[in-house]
Design an enzyme around this catalytic site. Structure first.
Site, short mmCIF file in Angstrom:
data_model
loop_
_atom_site.label_atom_id
_atom_site.label_comp_id
_atom_site.label_asym_id
_atom_site.label_seq_id
_atom_site.Cartn_x
_atom_site.Cartn_y
_atom_site.Cartn_z
N GLY A 80 0.84 -1.20 0.00
CA GLY A 80 0.00 0.00 0.00
C GLY A 80 0.86 1.24 0.00
N SER A 120 11.18 -2.66 -5.48
CA SER A 120 10.70 -1.28 -5.29
C SER A 120 11.83 -0.29 -5.07
CB SER A 120 9.78 -1.27 -4.07
OG SER A 120 9.57 0.03 -3.62
N TYR A 148 9.16 -2.58 4.40
CA TYR A 148 8.73 -3.00 3.06
C TYR A 148 9.96 -3.09 2.14
CZ TYR A 148 6.53 -2.12 -1.57
OH TYR A 148 6.16 -2.14 -2.89
N ASN A 177 7.18 4.75 -7.82
CA ASN A 177 5.76 4.91 -7.51
C ASN A 177 4.94 4.89 -8.81
OD1 ASN A 177 3.36 5.78 -6.30
ND2 ASN A 177 4.54 7.00 -4.83
N ARG A 219 9.36 13.48 -5.40
CA ARG A 219 9.06 12.15 -5.92
C ARG A 219 9.00 12.20 -7.45
NH1 ARG A 219 9.64 11.37 -1.33
NH2 ARG A 219 8.32 10.33 0.21
#
Ligand code: NAD
Length: 328
Positions: A80, A120, A148, A177, A219
């Site tokens: 999430g 990730s 994570y 992302n 980001r």
């Protein structure tokens, strides 16, 4: 006809990947603990299984007629946005590590030729805003900002070890992302672009929305079609070890919110509140992906222009459902 197994196909990115592989003529089996929420499964065969269980992984890997899948795409994870990542660290470490341990081992033992794992950008450490982009090797010495990221790093290493021993070609993508239609948009697992789209869709013109943190965290975001192109290109390349997939279009969280408001055609005031923000900045190099001809093609403006209307429709449909639901 090539056969592919897609794990996590009830979810966002793997759901889009299933559609893409079908268009390319694959026979596709999707597997997930739930059916896709927003559109029918694109797979030829869809199995609902809990992949934390080794027996379920072996069952998923048994191709029709008893053969082996040439390609396995492992995207299932307990996952999430930052709110979820910071509040569910035990669940993430326990659930995702079991999925990855079993799926990696069962794939290697089943003789799978190519194995894709979705890692990730969270494997990287926190960064300053003005720092140069990190290359893949700079994930080490490791200092991920959250559990994570540690789980992803361990899963990468496990996949590489099984790949070495069993001659399975392992491809490891470190996703930036990712956003787009059919991604989680409410319920606590949504990521920043979807959460901001939802808040803006719910806000009155001239109203305000809450933004976690001071809005300065930097980001970059990758539209789901670009991500899926990257997955397919990387899987069929000779690139080994972790490979970053992402765009170089960096924005602050406030800039992202303002862009969404502009696309929504609303004036919205940003109210900064304390909340889980994650790292201050995240920039990584994408030269390795670009060396195989991949490039992020969809600008943030274009991607948001495709995503916002989808989320606004979900918000409207939800409002409508709540209006017609009988009072409890
Ligand atoms: P998602 O949550 O939409 O999809 C993950 C799917 O895994 C879900 O459908 C979920 O039901 C399934 N799953 C979870 N536990 C399971 C279990 N025990 N058995 C079977 N299925 C199970 O997430 P996504 O955004 O599509 O992400 C796909 C992958 O990409 C994940 O591995 C994620 O960690 C990685 N990733 C995503 C992003 C992003 O921005 N979306 C960024 C970096 C990495």
């Amino acid at each position: 006809m090539k056969k592919a197994l897609i794990c996590g196909a009830g979810g966002f990115i793997a759901g889009h990947l299933a559609k893409r592989l079908k268009r390319e003529g694959y026979w596709v089996r999707g597997v997930d603990q739930k059916y896709p929420e927003f559109s029918p499964a694109a797979a030829d065969d869809f199995q609902v299984l809990d992949l934390r269980d080794g027996k379920s992984c072996c069952a998923a890997l048994t191709a029709p007629g008893g053969g082996t899948f040439e390609e396995v795409y492992q995207l299932a994870a307990d996952m999430g946005g930052m709110g979820f990542i910071q509040s569910a660290e035990c669940e993430i470490m326990y659930n995702s590590s079991q999925i990855n341990a079993h799926m990696t081992r069962c794939s290697a033992l089943a003789g799978v030729k190519r194995y894709f794992f979705s890692s990730s950008a969270c494997v990287y450490r926190d960064m300053r805003k003005d720092e140069a982009e990190l290359s893949e090797e700079q994930a080490y010495p490791a200092l991920p900002d959250n559990e994570y990221g540690w789980e992803k790093l361990y899963a990468e290493r496990m996949a590489m070890a099984y790949g070495r021993r069993y001659g399975m070609a392992v491809r490891l993508a470190r996703f930036q992302n990712c956003y787009g239609p059919e991604g989680t948009w409410n319920g606590g697992r949504e990521k920043a672009p979807a959460a901001l789209c939802r808040k803006i869709a719910e806000a009155e013109d001239g109203g305000s929305i809450e933004v976690w943190g001071d809005g300065t965290a930097m980001r970059a975001f990758t539209y789901v079609d670009d991500m899926v192109d990257g997955i397919v290109a990387l899987m069929h390349s000779s690139l080994e070890n972790g490979v970053n997939i992402g765009s170089r279009e960096y924005v602050s969280v406030d800039e992202l919110a303002k862009l969404i408001a502009e696309i929504a055609g609303k004036k919205v005031r940003l109210q900064h509140v304390t909340g889980p923000v994650g790292v201050r900045a995240r920039n990584f190099r994408v030269d390795r992906m670009e060396s195989i001809g991949w490039k992020s093609r969809i600008s943030l403006r274009e991607g948001i222009a495709r995503t916002y209307p989808w989320i606004r429709n979900q918000v409207d449909a939800n409002r409508h459902r709540n209006l017609i639901a009988p009072a409890a």
